[in-house]
Design a protein around this motif. Structure first.
Motif, PDB file in Angstrom:
ATOM      1  N   ALA A 226       0.815  -1.215   0.000  1.00 29.91           N
ATOM      2  CA  ALA A 226       0.000   0.000   0.000  1.00 29.91           C
ATOM      3  C   ALA A 226       0.852   1.270   0.000  1.00 29.91           C
ATOM      4  O   ALA A 226       0.591   2.218   0.742  1.00 29.91           O
ATOM      5  CB  ALA A 226      -0.948   0.001   1.194  1.00 29.91           C
ATOM      6  N   GLY A 227       1.901   1.257  -0.805  1.00 33.65           N
ATOM      7  CA  GLY A 227       2.764   2.415  -0.895  1.00 33.65           C
ATOM      8  C   GLY A 227       3.848   2.489   0.150  1.00 33.65           C
ATOM      9  O   GLY A 227       4.709   3.377   0.101  1.00 33.65           O
ATOM     10  N   PHE A 266       7.770   5.738   3.488  1.00 31.13           N
ATOM     11  CA  PHE A 266       6.461   6.052   2.947  1.00 31.13           C
ATOM     12  C   PHE A 266       6.481   7.501   2.490  1.00 31.13           C
ATOM     13  O   PHE A 266       6.755   8.410   3.295  1.00 31.13           O
ATOM     14  CB  PHE A 266       5.367   5.837   3.996  1.00 31.13           C
ATOM     15  CG  PHE A 266       3.984   6.184   3.510  1.00 31.13           C
ATOM     16  CD1 PHE A 266       3.334   5.376   2.595  1.00 31.13           C
ATOM     17  CD2 PHE A 266       3.339   7.328   3.972  1.00 31.13           C
ATOM     18  CE1 PHE A 266       2.060   5.692   2.143  1.00 31.13           C
ATOM     19  CE2 PHE A 266       2.064   7.652   3.528  1.00 31.13           C
ATOM     20  CZ  PHE A 266       1.420   6.836   2.607  1.00 31.13           C
ATOM     21  N   GLN A 267       6.227   7.677   1.184  1.00 36.82           N
ATOM     22  CA  GLN A 267       6.285   9.002   0.588  1.00 36.82           C
ATOM     23  C   GLN A 267       7.637   9.652   0.901  1.00 36.82           C
ATOM     24  O   GLN A 267       8.661   9.166   0.472  1.00 36.82           O
ATOM     25  CB  GLN A 267       5.093   9.836   1.035  1.00 36.82           C
ATOM     26  CG  GLN A 267       3.761   9.272   0.565  1.00 36.82           C
ATOM     27  CD  GLN A 267       2.570  10.104   0.997  1.00 36.82           C
ATOM     28  OE1 GLN A 267       2.689  11.060   1.753  1.00 36.82           O
ATOM     29  NE2 GLN A 267       1.385   9.732   0.518  1.00 36.82           N
TER      30      GLN A 267
END
Length: 401
Positions: A226-227, A266-267
């Motif tokens: 999920a990213g 994440f990001q």
């Protein structure tokens, strides 16, 4: 004009065979390197600041990598690499030098002078954003530095006379390992015990006693959910007691090092950390010149140097390291910390060192970057062990090619 054209034609004719020989059919030759310089100040409490411009952590290097397609997915490779300091006149020191066979389906096998999996595969320098700068965790406190028996099977050196295997990545899993023959001590120039009629002699710390092989293994798992990018890793190192160490030093056991850690991103956020346990320190009790910030011209320690990640010789201990990073455009904002605890032995007292580091890395392009920051090292029981706290400040530039 005609003379110029003739000169160009002759030059092209002479250069063309060199290109053909270099490239060949299915052969690719890559020249690569990295050049770095820092203005770095190390200020140990109670003494004057020690500053220089250079690269005494060993980032700068240049080399050549050759790949030849043999058919059927099989490739032959060769790699030669030398390091140097931008702040001194030294021409360079040997880094990796190996030949290899590789295939996408079963992996790669290297023979020669190689990097340790603890250095470039699972944790260590791979999770430290400030690796190869004076702000690095290796040596300062938080990650193990080097191994004596394997001539560098720790985090900041290279392993002589070794074979290394790297697996392909399958369902997120991959592993790597090295073996160093037990009689590879003959490749070490320093002979500390001269041979006699009844004793063959022993050369330095290399090679296990009675032909035992040093080795390391490491594995990791990487996935995207999920990213979120997730990873876990672990490794084990055995550094066998050499003949010299068992004869001249009060040591009786082999060194064992266990490592485990994880990373998450994440990001724009990244977090990573690892833990290491050391038993019967032989190699982990030493420190490579680059990790210790030793004198880049002479290769020995000076007033700037420190190796707070070292264990007491023959003793046990543990180390941990954690890092957080936020990417804001082309700039990474970094905060990290670590701790090294060397347990007491019969001949050495307990030593605890903790560090925290803050700084920035700004990418000017894909190949060029600026960096800078501050590190504080704090030693417990300074009155007893005589060691000092330290402050490190640095600003530098790096270019890769």
């Amino acid at each position: 004009m005609k003379k110029k054209l003739i000169s160009l034609a002759v030059a092209g004719a002479l250069a063309a065979p060199m290109v053909v020989l270099a490239q060949g059919v299915g052969t690719n030759v890559t020249l690569f390197g990295s050049v770095q310089a820092e203005y770095a100040t190390v200020n140990k409490d109670g003494q004057s600041s020690q500053a220089l411009i250079g690269d005494d952590t060993g980032r700068s290097r240049m080399g050549m990598h050759v790949t030849e397609n043999l058919g059927g997915g099989l490739k032959a490779k060769a790699h030669v690499e030398y390091g140097f300091s931008t702040g001194s006149g030294a021409l360079g020191v040997a880094r990796e030098r190996w030949v290899a066979l590789a295939n996408d389906s079963w992996g790669e096998v290297k023979f020669g002078r190689v990097q340790s999996p603890f250095k470039d595969f699972a944790g260590g320098m791979t999770i430290d954003p400030f690796a190869y700068t004076t702000l690095q965790a290796a040596g300062s406190g938080g990650t193990m530095t080097a191994s004596a028996n394997g001539l560098g099977s720790g985090a900041q050196s290279f392993v002589n006379s070794a074979v290394r295997f790297d697996s392909p990545r399958v369902e997120g899993f991959s592993f790597a390992g090295i073996l160093m023959p037990g009689d590879s001590n003959r490749l070490d120039a320093a002979n500390f015990i001269s041979p006699t009629d009844t004793f063959q002699g022993s050369q330095s710390n290399s090679g296990g006693e009675d032909g035992e092989w040093d080795f390391q293994v490491a594995g990791k798992y990487e996935a995207q959910v999920a990213g979120h990018n997730l990873g876990v890793f672990g490794g084990y190192s055995r550094d066998n007691l050499s003949t010299r160490q068992s004869t001249t030093l009060p040591l009786t056991n082999n060194e064992h090092v266990w490592r485990g850690g994880a990373l998450w991103s994440f990001q724009n956020f990244k977090l990573s950390g690892q833990y290491e346990r050391v038993d019967n320190a032989i190699g982990a009790a030493t420190c490579s010149n680059a990790a210790a910030l030793g004198n880049p011209g002479t290769g020995v320690g000076d007033s700037r140097s420190h190796c707070n990640s070292a264990m007491n010789l023959g003793g046990d201990g543990h180390l941990w390291f954690a890092s957080g990073q936020y990417d804001w455009g082309n700039t990474s904002i970094i905060a990290q910390g670590g701790m090294s605890e060397a347990n007491a032995t019969a001949t050495a007292i307990k030593r605890d060192m903790s560090t925290f580091t803050v700084g920035l890395i700004h990418n000017l392009s894909k190949r060029s970057s600026l960096f800078g920051g501050y590190q504080r090292g704090m030693m417990d029981d300074k009155a007893v062990n005589g060691l000092r706290d330290h402050n490190t400040y640095t600003v530098g530039m790096r270019h890769n090619f």
